[in-house]
Design a protein around this motif. Structure first.
Motif, PDB file in Angstrom:
ATOM      1  N   VAL A  59      13.589  81.771   6.718  1.00  0.00           N
ATOM      2  CA  VAL A  59      14.450  80.584   6.705  1.00  0.00           C
ATOM      3  C   VAL A  59      13.700  79.413   6.080  1.00  0.00           C
ATOM      4  O   VAL A  59      14.245  78.696   5.224  1.00  0.00           O
ATOM      5  CB  VAL A  59      14.932  80.223   8.131  1.00  0.00           C
ATOM      6  CG1 VAL A  59      15.616  78.861   8.147  1.00  0.00           C
ATOM      7  CG2 VAL A  59      15.874  81.290   8.666  1.00  0.00           C
ATOM      8  N   ALA A  60      12.463  79.220   6.489  1.00  0.00           N
ATOM      9  CA  ALA A  60      11.669  78.121   5.935  1.00  0.00           C
ATOM     10  C   ALA A  60      11.512  78.286   4.423  1.00  0.00           C
ATOM     11  O   ALA A  60      11.681  77.324   3.663  1.00  0.00           O
ATOM     12  CB  ALA A  60      10.307  78.069   6.620  1.00  0.00           C
ATOM     13  N   GLU A  61      11.212  79.499   3.970  1.00  0.00           N
ATOM     14  CA  GLU A  61      11.088  79.738   2.529  1.00  0.00           C
ATOM     15  C   GLU A  61      12.392  79.420   1.811  1.00  0.00           C
ATOM     16  O   GLU A  61      12.398  78.747   0.779  1.00  0.00           O
ATOM     17  CB  GLU A  61      10.689  81.190   2.273  1.00  0.00           C
ATOM     18  CG  GLU A  61      10.507  81.520   0.810  1.00  0.00           C
ATOM     19  CD  GLU A  61      10.128  82.979   0.591  1.00  0.00           C
ATOM     20  OE1 GLU A  61      10.599  83.552  -0.418  1.00  0.00           O
ATOM     21  OE2 GLU A  61       9.371  83.547   1.403  1.00  0.00           O
ATOM     22  N   GLY A  62      13.504  79.871   2.372  1.00  0.00           N
ATOM     23  CA  GLY A  62      14.812  79.606   1.772  1.00  0.00           C
ATOM     24  C   GLY A  62      15.164  78.130   1.745  1.00  0.00           C
ATOM     25  O   GLY A  62      15.910  77.672   0.888  1.00  0.00           O
ATOM     26  N   ALA A  63      14.616  77.380   2.700  1.00  0.00           N
ATOM     27  CA  ALA A  63      14.862  75.935   2.763  1.00  0.00           C
ATOM     28  C   ALA A  63      13.872  75.158   1.893  1.00  0.00           C
ATOM     29  O   ALA A  63      13.886  73.935   1.891  1.00  0.00           O
ATOM     30  CB  ALA A  63      14.793  75.450   4.207  1.00  0.00           C
ATOM     31  N   GLY A  64      13.006  75.886   1.179  1.00  0.00           N
ATOM     32  CA  GLY A  64      12.090  75.230   0.257  1.00  0.00           C
ATOM     33  C   GLY A  64      10.785  74.763   0.862  1.00  0.00           C
ATOM     34  O   GLY A  64      10.090  73.938   0.285  1.00  0.00           O
ATOM     35  N   VAL A  65      10.435  75.295   2.031  1.00  0.00           N
ATOM     36  CA  VAL A  65       9.182  74.927   2.689  1.00  0.00           C
ATOM     37  C   VAL A  65       8.075  75.834   2.167  1.00  0.00           C
ATOM     38  O   VAL A  65       8.248  77.050   2.094  1.00  0.00           O
ATOM     39  CB  VAL A  65       9.306  75.076   4.224  1.00  0.00           C
ATOM     40  CG1 VAL A  65       7.981  74.794   4.916  1.00  0.00           C
ATOM     41  CG2 VAL A  65      10.414  74.176   4.758  1.00  0.00           C
ATOM     42  N   VAL A  78       7.558  71.216  18.821  1.00  0.00           N
ATOM     43  CA  VAL A  78       8.399  71.054  17.632  1.00  0.00           C
ATOM     44  C   VAL A  78       7.505  70.708  16.441  1.00  0.00           C
ATOM     45  O   VAL A  78       6.540  69.964  16.569  1.00  0.00           O
ATOM     46  CB  VAL A  78       9.491  69.979  17.853  1.00  0.00           C
ATOM     47  CG1 VAL A  78       8.908  68.610  18.085  1.00  0.00           C
ATOM     48  CG2 VAL A  78      10.484  69.968  16.711  1.00  0.00           C
ATOM     49  N   TYR A  79       7.855  71.296  15.304  1.00  0.00           N
ATOM     50  CA  TYR A  79       7.062  71.090  14.097  1.00  0.00           C
ATOM     51  C   TYR A  79       7.994  70.759  12.945  1.00  0.00           C
ATOM     52  O   TYR A  79       8.939  71.507  12.694  1.00  0.00           O
ATOM     53  CB  TYR A  79       6.261  72.365  13.779  1.00  0.00           C
ATOM     54  CG  TYR A  79       5.108  72.115  12.848  1.00  0.00           C
ATOM     55  CD1 TYR A  79       3.866  71.742  13.331  1.00  0.00           C
ATOM     56  CD2 TYR A  79       5.267  72.235  11.472  1.00  0.00           C
ATOM     57  CE1 TYR A  79       2.799  71.496  12.480  1.00  0.00           C
ATOM     58  CE2 TYR A  79       4.217  71.995  10.613  1.00  0.00           C
ATOM     59  CZ  TYR A  79       2.989  71.631  11.115  1.00  0.00           C
ATOM     60  OH  TYR A  79       1.949  71.388  10.282  1.00  0.00           O
ATOM     61  N   PRO A  80       7.774  69.656  12.244  1.00  0.00           N
ATOM     62  CA  PRO A  80       8.641  69.298  11.110  1.00  0.00           C
ATOM     63  C   PRO A  80       8.126  69.906   9.809  1.00  0.00           C
ATOM     64  O   PRO A  80       6.909  69.996   9.593  1.00  0.00           O
ATOM     65  CB  PRO A  80       8.513  67.771  11.059  1.00  0.00           C
ATOM     66  CG  PRO A  80       7.128  67.506  11.576  1.00  0.00           C
ATOM     67  CD  PRO A  80       6.832  68.584  12.586  1.00  0.00           C
ATOM     68  N   TYR A  81       9.043  70.342   8.968  1.00  0.00           N
ATOM     69  CA  TYR A  81       8.707  70.855   7.644  1.00  0.00           C
ATOM     70  C   TYR A  81       9.481  70.071   6.596  1.00  0.00           C
ATOM     71  O   TYR A  81      10.658  69.742   6.796  1.00  0.00           O
ATOM     72  CB  TYR A  81       9.097  72.330   7.491  1.00  0.00           C
ATOM     73  CG  TYR A  81       8.474  73.268   8.491  1.00  0.00           C
ATOM     74  CD1 TYR A  81       7.095  73.341   8.659  1.00  0.00           C
ATOM     75  CD2 TYR A  81       9.275  74.105   9.264  1.00  0.00           C
ATOM     76  CE1 TYR A  81       6.535  74.220   9.566  1.00  0.00           C
ATOM     77  CE2 TYR A  81       8.720  74.986  10.166  1.00  0.00           C
ATOM     78  CZ  TYR A  81       7.348  75.045  10.316  1.00  0.00           C
ATOM     79  OH  TYR A  81       6.793  75.914  11.207  1.00  0.00           O
ATOM     80  N   ALA A  82       8.852  69.821   5.468  1.00  0.00           N
ATOM     81  CA  ALA A  82       9.529  69.180   4.337  1.00  0.00           C
ATOM     82  C   ALA A  82       9.906  70.264   3.345  1.00  0.00           C
ATOM     83  O   ALA A  82       9.079  71.086   2.972  1.00  0.00           O
ATOM     84  CB  ALA A  82       8.595  68.165   3.680  1.00  0.00           C
ATOM     85  N   GLY A  83      11.154  70.261   2.943  1.00  0.00           N
ATOM     86  CA  GLY A  83      11.642  71.238   1.971  1.00  0.00           C
ATOM     87  C   GLY A  83      12.842  70.669   1.239  1.00  0.00           C
ATOM     88  O   GLY A  83      12.976  69.450   1.105  1.00  0.00           O
TER      89      GLY A  83
END
Length: 165
Positions: A59-65, A78-83
């Motif tokens: 999911v993270a990869e698909g969201a551009g992370v 909780v951990y925030p990712y930028a994508g």
């Protein structure tokens, strides 16, 4: 502001599938991540080793992370990712009840201008908003996993249809 829990309602739509391998579970996650929009909430349920991490990484990869940024938030909650869109990844494993969850501030993030992935949602189901997608992963052999996907609400049902057809 807390979320209005969808934990007690019946799903709008559901689908069951079997992923034959960790790689396929990852690919399913990539496709879901490509479809996520701000406000989407995906709750993940499954025992240790059920495939939640493979799905989350996809999911993270698909969201551009960037893959190097994806870590387990077990200790941070909780951990925030930028994508492509902001993505929050939460893990409720170490929390014991709703009051403890409330104290983390996680509920204030629900419904914002980002998507959310929440592992171990079954530990505190009240963390889910009224509209959400719930994915339950189970062992179906050495590498195979079943995914029971339930959509609660119109947007999650559309997301489910776009994701799994």
């Amino acid at each position: 502001m807390g979320a209005v829990s969808g934990a007690e309602q019946q799903p709008t739509r559901s689908r069951r599938l079997v992923s034959p391998s960790p790689e396929e579970t990852h690919r399913l996650g990539v496709k879901l991540g490509q479809l996520l929009q701000p406000g989407d909430f995906v709750g993940l349920i499954g025992d240790l080793g059920a495939g939640k991490t493979h799905l989350v990484r996809g999911v993270a990869e698909g969201a551009g992370v960037a893959q190097s940024e994806v870590a387990s938030p077990t200790f941070a909650i909780v951990y925030p990712y930028a994508g492509r869109i902001p993505l929050y990844h939460a893990d409720l494993y170490r929390l014991t009840d709703y009051d403890e969850l409330y104290a983390t501030g996680l509920l204030d993030l629900v419904g914002g201008d980002h998507a959310m992935l929440v592992e171990w949602l079954d530990r505190i189901p009240q963390a889910a908003p009224r509209d959400f997608l719930r994915v339950t992963l189970r062992h179906e052999g050495e590498d195979a996993r079943s995914l029971d996907v339930e959509a609660f609400g119109a947007r999650p049902a559309a997301l489910l249809d776009a994701w799994l057809g």
